[in-house]
Scaffold this motif. Sequence first.
Motif, mmCIF file in Angstrom:
data_model
loop_
_atom_site.group_PDB
_atom_site.id
_atom_site.type_symbol
_atom_site.label_atom_id
_atom_site.label_comp_id
_atom_site.label_asym_id
_atom_site.label_seq_id
_atom_site.Cartn_x
_atom_site.Cartn_y
_atom_site.Cartn_z
ATOM 1 N N HIS A 110 66.692 62.094 10.216
ATOM 2 C CA HIS A 110 66.534 61.916 11.668
ATOM 3 C C HIS A 110 67.731 61.163 12.260
ATOM 4 O O HIS A 110 68.206 61.514 13.336
ATOM 5 N N LEU A 113 70.691 63.547 12.387
ATOM 6 C CA LEU A 113 70.556 64.504 13.481
ATOM 7 C C LEU A 113 70.820 63.853 14.836
ATOM 8 O O LEU A 113 71.432 64.450 15.713
ATOM 9 N N LYS A 114 70.364 62.612 15.003
ATOM 10 C CA LYS A 114 70.627 61.887 16.246
ATOM 11 C C LYS A 114 72.126 61.680 16.433
ATOM 12 O O LYS A 114 72.677 61.934 17.508
ATOM 13 N N SER A 117 73.841 64.941 17.202
ATOM 14 C CA SER A 117 73.553 65.319 18.590
ATOM 15 C C SER A 117 74.428 64.538 19.561
ATOM 16 O O SER A 117 74.963 65.105 20.525
ATOM 17 N N GLY A 120 77.859 65.928 19.411
ATOM 18 C CA GLY A 120 77.913 67.197 20.147
ATOM 19 C C GLY A 120 77.986 66.988 21.646
ATOM 20 O O GLY A 120 78.750 67.657 22.350
ATOM 21 N N GLY A 121 77.202 66.043 22.157
ATOM 22 C CA GLY A 121 77.262 65.717 23.581
ATOM 23 C C GLY A 121 78.626 65.185 23.974
ATOM 24 O O GLY A 121 79.163 65.527 25.033
#
Length: 171
Positions: A110, A113-114, A117, A120-121
């Motif tokens: 988790h 993935l955070k 993410s 990616g942002g």
Amino acid sequence: MSIVRLLARPMLASSFILSGLDRLRHADQTAKQLSPVLSTAVAALPFATDEKMLARVIGGTQLGAGVMLAAGKFSRLSALLLTLTSTLNAVVEYRTADSSTSEGRTQRRHQLLKNVSLAGGMLLAAVDTAGKPGLAWRAGHLAEAGKKNTRKQLKHADKAVRRVANEVTGS
């Protein structure tokens, strides 16, 4: 600036600003956490420094780039710097996370993935031109305009040379 950019940039930057402040306040803990990466960086740098100083630099970079992104100033460069620091953070957190239990592995996944993410942002923010042409387009457009101008000048020069040649041979 659109309302989405006006709201999204500070929202995205907020976690980096707080993380940068935390890293600056607790440079010893940051140096200890990032030690696997910082020790390699200290050895590779041509000037003398220590892991604590690099931890402060990373914290300051996160804080400064986060504030600049939130303010909409140099947002593409700021987003790129934040992408680099978040990627560094993701790698270190993943490598040092507890993976001995199933709960630990789930938490590790988790967290990864955070961090992915967020990276990616930040990459999206790094390529956002806010509706203005990017540098690649501007450079290509400038080169094309230069070619057209050069062709036009050569054409005029050719006509002038032919006119002078006709005058000299015709006289």
